[in-house]
Design an enzyme around this catalytic site. Structure first.
Site, PDB file in Angstrom:
ATOM      1  CB  CYS A  36      -0.978  -0.017   1.175  1.00  0.00           C
ATOM      2  SG  CYS A  36      -0.211   0.006   2.811  1.00  0.00           S
ATOM      3  NE  ARG A  89      -4.535   1.455   1.794  1.00  0.00           N
ATOM      4  CZ  ARG A  89      -4.376   2.202   0.711  1.00  0.00           C
ATOM      5  NH1 ARG A  89      -5.284   2.139  -0.255  1.00  0.00           N
ATOM      6  NH2 ARG A  89      -3.340   3.011   0.596  1.00  0.00           N
ATOM      7  CG  ASP A  98      -5.153   5.773   2.460  1.00  0.00           C
ATOM      8  OD1 ASP A  98      -5.246   5.396   3.647  1.00  0.00           O
ATOM      9  OD2 ASP A  98      -4.221   6.450   2.022  1.00  0.00           O
TER      10      ASP A  98
END
Ligand code: 4NP
Length: 152
Positions: A10, A16, A124
């Protein structure tokens, strides 16, 4: 048989991809599959995952608190068989470092394992609310079921 190696990527490697790493690790045999994560950015190198990711993992009986952030590097293309990115921006950033077609073919949006060809993104959650992390967890859990089935 040679160990399969999977890298989750990420932007910050604190929200994440640490979750994706923890979830996939819980679904595979560590003797057969190596799982790691990295960020395209360097803001959080050496940092523990975001508290909210640690919390949602804990609710699901996973401990990701000992992970530490690191930045994606070109040698990861040599090291890993599968490189899963969370969103299209991660995809562009990783592809920009690819040296050849073989590198490029290792990279895929993780949700394409659930909905092939749709290029759906794991949003996000960093600047959002707590429930964003629950949604991210659920998306990644589904994707990791597919990945575990595919590579095991
Ligand atoms: P991640 O979330 O890419 O899921 O780890 C982010 C964490 C930190 C930042 C951006 C995204 N940041 O800008 O610091």
């Amino acid at each position: 048989m040679k160990k399969k190696k999977v890298l989750m990527v990420c932007l910050g490697n604190i929200c994440r991809s640490p979750l994706a790493e923890g979830i996939l690790k819980s679904k595979v045999d560590p003797e057969k599959v190596f799982v790691d994560s990295a960020g395209t950015g360097d803001y959080h190198v050496g940092h523990a995952p975001d508290k909210r990711s640690i919390a949602v993992a804990q609710l699901n009986k996973l401990d990701i608190s000992t992970q530490r952030g690191r930045q994606f590097q070109v040698s990861d293309f040599d090291e890993f068989d599968y490189i899963y990115v969370m969103d299209r921006s991660n995809y562009e950033n990783v592809l920009a470092l690819a040296r050849n077609e073989q590198d490029k073919q290792k990279v895929n949006l993780i949700l394409n394992e659930v909905t092939p060809g749709e290029d759906a993104e794991v949003p996000d959650p960093y600047f959002g609310e707590e429930d964003g992390f629950t949604r991210v967890y659920e998306m990644l859990d589904k994707a990791c079921d597919r990945i575990a089935a595919k590579i095991s």
